[in-house]
Design an enzyme around this catalytic site. Structure first.
Site, PDB file in Angstrom:
ATOM      1  N   HIS A   1     -15.595   2.233-102.686  1.00 59.64           N
ATOM      2  CA  HIS A   1     -14.710   2.855-103.672  1.00 59.64           C
ATOM      3  C   HIS A   1     -14.250   4.242-103.216  1.00 59.64           C
ATOM      4  O   HIS A   1     -14.929   4.894-102.421  1.00 59.64           O
ATOM      5  CB  HIS A   1     -15.454   3.021-105.004  1.00 59.64           C
ATOM      6  CG  HIS A   1     -15.701   1.742-105.741  1.00 59.64           C
ATOM      7  ND1 HIS A   1     -16.936   1.382-106.227  1.00 59.64           N
ATOM      8  CD2 HIS A   1     -14.847   0.732-106.093  1.00 59.64           C
ATOM      9  CE1 HIS A   1     -16.851   0.211-106.841  1.00 59.64           C
ATOM     10  NE2 HIS A   1     -15.601  -0.204-106.774  1.00 59.64           N
TER      11      HIS A   1
ATOM     12  N   CYS B   1     -21.459   5.612-110.720  1.00 56.05           N
ATOM     13  CA  CYS B   1     -21.208   4.272-111.257  1.00 56.05           C
ATOM     14  C   CYS B   1     -22.074   3.906-112.454  1.00 56.05           C
ATOM     15  O   CYS B   1     -21.741   2.981-113.192  1.00 56.05           O
ATOM     16  CB  CYS B   1     -21.368   3.231-110.161  1.00 56.05           C
ATOM     17  SG  CYS B   1     -22.920   3.359-109.316  1.00 56.05           S
TER      18      CYS B   1
HETATM   19  C1  CIR Z   1     -20.209  -3.992-106.634  1.00 57.67           C
HETATM   20  O1  CIR Z   1     -20.099  -4.334-105.467  1.00 57.67           O
HETATM   21  O2  CIR Z   1     -19.274  -4.085-107.417  1.00 57.67           O
HETATM   22  C2  CIR Z   1     -21.532  -3.458-107.098  1.00 57.67           C
HETATM   23  N1  CIR Z   1     -22.604  -4.111-106.414  1.00 57.67           N
HETATM   24  C3  CIR Z   1     -21.633  -1.960-106.885  1.00 57.67           C
HETATM   25  C4  CIR Z   1     -20.650  -1.188-107.731  1.00 57.67           C
HETATM   26  C5  CIR Z   1     -20.819   0.279-107.612  1.00 57.67           C
HETATM   27  N2  CIR Z   1     -19.840   0.935-108.399  1.00 57.67           N
HETATM   28  C6  CIR Z   1     -19.414   2.163-108.197  1.00 57.67           C
HETATM   29  O3  CIR Z   1     -19.854   2.826-107.281  1.00 57.67           O
HETATM   30  N3  CIR Z   1     -18.487   2.631-109.015  1.00 57.67           N
END
Ligand code: CIR
Length: 254
Positions: A160, A247
């Site tokens: 991201h 997140c």
């Molecule tokens: C994903 O790949 O969507 C999740 N395992 C990790 C998401 C992490 N989100 C973020 O850093 N905003």
């Protein structure tokens, strides 16, 4: 300041992974670390709305990706990973409880909140594997009446935009220039993550305080030397799910 957080799913081991390999996740420790993260937010003065775990949604602890909360309105996202789309309906009632205007990104748009960096009235959106131009165009037209300008930012090698850059204050960013072009952020003072700590740019800003993972001591020292008060939290198990600190919460002004 308020935050939406959701407890760790017992199915977190089935999470999406894009740029890191799969390692066993200690779910009990992930719960414990998430609890410490929530405690840390509370100590920094945040009033936390704690949502229950979603056993059927492995990545649902990463609430940031499901909704963009602005002072004036909320925008429900359409996550890039198909397996994560149901997380949006799961969080919608909590969002409707805190904002009267709630918009939603629709197909063919896809966007994860982790790609959206707001600094004042500037909104930077990573063109990542998860977020596309169609969603950025929708977001720009939703936000235009409220005076926000939206900028698409190319990026590479990380999940991201906020893996690569976050704000320490309204005039300073913490950035990994290997993953995002620093030229997009020339209007800000830039602090670069330590060379050996590629993942260190993801920090939570709570007023004047900064919250970052405890595993980046060199970048921590750089941020402290720049005058910021920093709290740290161990999120090792959430990092194995390709998460970090931003997140696990959606911060908003009540
Ligand atoms: C994903 O790949 O969507 C999740 N395992 C990790 C998401 C992490 N989100 C973020 O850093 N905003």
């Amino acid at each position: 300041m308020h935050a939406l957080c959701r407890a760790v799913s017992p199915a977190i081991a089935d999470c999406e992974l894009s740029f890191i390999g799969r390692e066993p996740i200690n779910v009990a420790l992930a719960h414990l670390q998430h609890g410490e993260y929530v405690e840390c937010l509370k100590k920094l003065g945040v009033s936390v709305i704690e949502l229950p775990a979603e056993p059927g949604l492995p990545d649902s602890v990463f609430v940031e990706d499901t909704v963009l909360l602005f002072d004036e309105l909320a925008v429900l996202t359409r996550p890039g990973a198909e397996s994560r789309r149901a997380e949006v309906d799961a969080i919608a009632p909590a969002v409707q409880a805190v904002r009267t205007q709630v918009e939603r990104i629709s197909a063919p748009g896809t966007i994860d909140g982790g790609d959206v960096l707001r600094i004042g009235k500037r909104v930077f959106v990573g063109l990542s594997q998860r977020s596309n131009q169609a969603a950025i165009d929708q977001l720009a037209s939703i936000l235009k009446p409220f005076g926000y300008s939206v900028t698409a930012v190319p990026m590479q090698e990380c999940l991201h935009l906020k893996s690569a850059v976050t704000a320490l204050s309204d005039d300073t960013v913490l950035i990994n220039p290997d993953w995002v072009d620093a030229a997009y952020f020339t209007e800000y003072r830039q602090i670069r993550v330590a060379d050996s700590e590629a993942h260190a740019a993801n920090v939570v800003r709570i007023g004047a305080a900064i919250l970052m993972p405890s595993c980046f001591p060199e970048t921590l020292a750089l941020v402290q030397a720049a005058g910021f008060a920093v709290s740290t939290v161990d999120v090792s198990e959430l990092q194995k799910a390709e998460g970090a600190v931003t997140c696990c919460s959606v911060l908003f002004i009540g």
